[in-house]
Scaffold this motif. Sequence first.
Motif, short mmCIF file in Angstrom:
data_model
loop_
_atom_site.label_atom_id
_atom_site.label_comp_id
_atom_site.label_asym_id
_atom_site.label_seq_id
_atom_site.Cartn_x
_atom_site.Cartn_y
_atom_site.Cartn_z
N ASN A 1 0.96 -1.39 -0.07
CA ASN A 1 0.11 0.15 -0.05
C ASN A 1 0.85 1.20 -0.03
N THR A 2 1.94 1.21 -0.60
CA THR A 2 3.05 2.28 -0.78
C THR A 2 2.98 2.88 -2.09
N ARG A 3 2.95 4.15 -2.31
CA ARG A 3 3.23 4.92 -3.79
C ARG A 3 4.62 5.33 -3.36
N LEU A 4 5.50 5.06 -4.39
CA LEU A 4 6.89 5.80 -4.24
C LEU A 4 7.13 6.64 -5.66
N THR A 5 6.79 8.05 -5.30
CA THR A 5 7.15 8.95 -6.57
C THR A 5 8.49 9.40 -6.77
N ILE A 6 9.04 9.15 -7.56
CA ILE A 6 10.37 9.50 -7.68
C ILE A 6 10.72 10.28 -8.90
N GLU A 7 11.07 11.64 -8.49
CA GLU A 7 11.17 12.80 -9.62
C GLU A 7 13.04 12.67 -9.88
N GLY A 8 13.54 12.21 -9.06
CA GLY A 8 15.13 12.39 -9.31
C GLY A 8 15.46 11.19 -9.65
N ARG A 9 16.78 10.66 -8.95
CA ARG A 9 17.36 9.46 -9.31
C ARG A 9 17.88 8.59 -7.99
N LEU A 10 17.70 7.49 -7.97
CA LEU A 10 18.26 6.80 -7.08
C LEU A 10 19.37 5.80 -7.60
N GLN A 11 20.63 6.06 -7.11
CA GLN A 11 21.80 5.20 -7.85
C GLN A 11 22.32 4.48 -6.94
N LEU A 12 22.53 3.09 -7.25
CA LEU A 12 23.33 2.08 -6.39
C LEU A 12 24.76 2.35 -6.73
N LEU A 13 25.60 2.54 -5.47
CA LEU A 13 27.08 2.76 -5.79
C LEU A 13 27.67 1.35 -6.34
N PRO A 14 28.72 1.29 -7.00
CA PRO A 14 29.24 0.05 -7.23
C PRO A 14 29.63 -0.85 -6.13
N ASN A 15 29.38 -1.98 -6.24
CA ASN A 15 30.09 -3.09 -5.34
C ASN A 15 30.48 -4.48 -6.13
N TYR A 16 30.94 -5.12 -5.14
CA TYR A 16 31.63 -6.51 -5.98
C TYR A 16 30.78 -7.85 -5.83
N MET A 17 29.52 -7.52 -5.14
CA MET A 17 28.73 -8.84 -5.04
C MET A 17 28.04 -9.26 -6.20
N GLY A 18 28.03 -10.46 -6.49
CA GLY A 18 27.40 -11.07 -7.75
C GLY A 18 26.08 -11.57 -7.65
N VAL A 19 25.62 -11.12 -6.34
CA VAL A 19 23.97 -11.14 -5.84
C VAL A 19 23.58 -10.01 -4.92
N TYR A 20 22.66 -9.62 -5.06
CA TYR A 20 22.08 -8.36 -4.28
C TYR A 20 20.50 -8.11 -4.91
N PHE A 21 19.94 -7.40 -3.97
CA PHE A 21 18.58 -6.95 -4.14
C PHE A 21 18.44 -5.75 -3.51
N LEU A 22 18.23 -4.81 -4.65
CA LEU A 22 18.10 -3.38 -4.21
C LEU A 22 16.61 -3.08 -3.49
N PHE A 23 15.75 -3.65 -4.03
CA PHE A 23 14.35 -3.81 -3.51
C PHE A 23 13.88 -5.11 -3.52
N TYR A 24 13.72 -5.76 -2.36
CA TYR A 24 13.35 -7.08 -2.14
C TYR A 24 11.79 -7.16 -1.58
N GLU A 25 11.06 -7.86 -2.43
CA GLU A 25 9.41 -7.83 -1.99
C GLU A 25 8.90 -9.16 -2.16
N ASN A 26 8.38 -9.69 -1.04
CA ASN A 26 8.05 -10.86 -0.89
C ASN A 26 6.58 -10.62 -0.28
N ASP A 27 5.49 -11.18 -1.25
CA ASP A 27 4.07 -11.16 -0.59
C ASP A 27 3.65 -9.70 -0.42
N LYS A 28 3.77 -8.75 -1.05
CA LYS A 28 3.64 -7.38 -1.02
C LYS A 28 2.64 -7.14 -2.18
#
Length: 468
Positions: free
Chosen positions: A193-220
């Motif tokens: 029940n969330t609205r995320l209104t993004i007018e700018g930019r969300l930037q993930l910084l470089p990392n070394y992991m071969g697995v990651y989840f910026l947004f992890y959603e289960n049963d949402k």
Amino acid sequence: MKTRIFAILLVVLLNVMHVAAEQVLLTQQMANEAKNTLVIDRDYTLGGKTVTLPKKCRIIVKEGGRLDNGTIRGKQSQIMAERDLTFIGKSLRIEGSWRQEEIWDDWFEFDNSKTFVSNLLIDNMLALCDDFTDNHIHLQRGRTYYVELPYKGRSDVAELISFHMESGKKMRHYEEFFGEGYEYLHVFTIPSNTRLTIEGRLQLLPNYMGVYFLFYENDKRNITIDGGGEIWGDNSNHLMSKPLTKEGYRGEWGFLFMCLRCHDFTFRDVTIAEAFGDCIYYSGSFLPEDTGERWGSGLVMDNVKVLRARRNGVTLSARDCLIRDCHFEGNGMVNGTLPKAGIDFESDYIAKYPTELGNRDVVMENCTFANNGRDMSAANNNLASYGRLATTIRNCHFGNKIHISWGHWLRFENCTFNGFVGDYDKPVDAKNAIKNTQFINCVINGMPDIVRQRQDWNNLFQQCQFND
């Protein structure tokens, strides 16, 4: 000279003492005495401690009010403040339960430099939401929020998951990363029940992991991402120095949106780009710990740009989904790994959960594709035994080859094709068959003869133009 330096230091010290004197310590006792309303009208510090609000207590923020240096824990609490009033310091953490309908980024102290990591800021915004209130987060135009994967440990975490041997080769069960025990690979979770209104930019910084989840959603449920802004991963700048396995495999599981058994999830007028795996993975759940209804449904993508994912732009296995007016470009072309598709209608583990996984009543229309490894893939769109149309694709121009072997129950209307490939770019043949597929009023370049000749493959061609 020494006298002058001493005088300057004395002035600086007096200024620091003056600022410190202006701060007021917010104590647990003060919160308890506030009962229903806590007025923040001056600069408060929590002194590095946690202050828990009384149940349903409202925080009223006035000009000059500020909170910092500690943790404020709500109990069905609410903040009342003007949208352009900045009052949440960089060292304040928000926890507990809140009933906050509108959340403005102006409330939070912010630094637009790359050295300012905004994880706590975004965490605090999400903490003001809950699964039972209609929440609306506003990220304004002109800001770039740099965020990071908090985990800084060993890179070869694939050595921790189980495996089986196949033809003398170790086959790891990478799906285990999606489940319990690997929460440290999650960055954020958006409540229902969330609205995320993004007018700018969300930037993930470089990392070394071969697995990651910026947004992890289960049963949402009932989540909307909109606003015309951008969400970027780190694919082009990923740090390749540390592999995911001891054998040197770099991984392909860096997902920007990992959505399992979610419902009514909308992306509208945004750009999702540069995932080290998939920009969006939307599927029913195949995790053993998830019980009950496993399927996902209701993905809507409307006017979305999906750019330069390492693996797939979108992977989809769900029900009642609509993808329209979207643009897929460059997916699979930067550090690419198969399927390298703009969009992949693929149902992992459908053989294990045949009635709960697989695409059903899915429509994609009016989408454009450019410079993807494959514009589209659809292996295991659904099983041959499903027995009816599952996915309809209309008014799409595929400039590159597509992979639909073993896709099953696809219908193309008014589409243009420029070649077909089988698994791992093998030719389409009896081992890489295209079956149970309808082509209506399509322009088809490079259709393998066997697809039209094999009557037992149950394909339909109506009013199509073939340019072989």
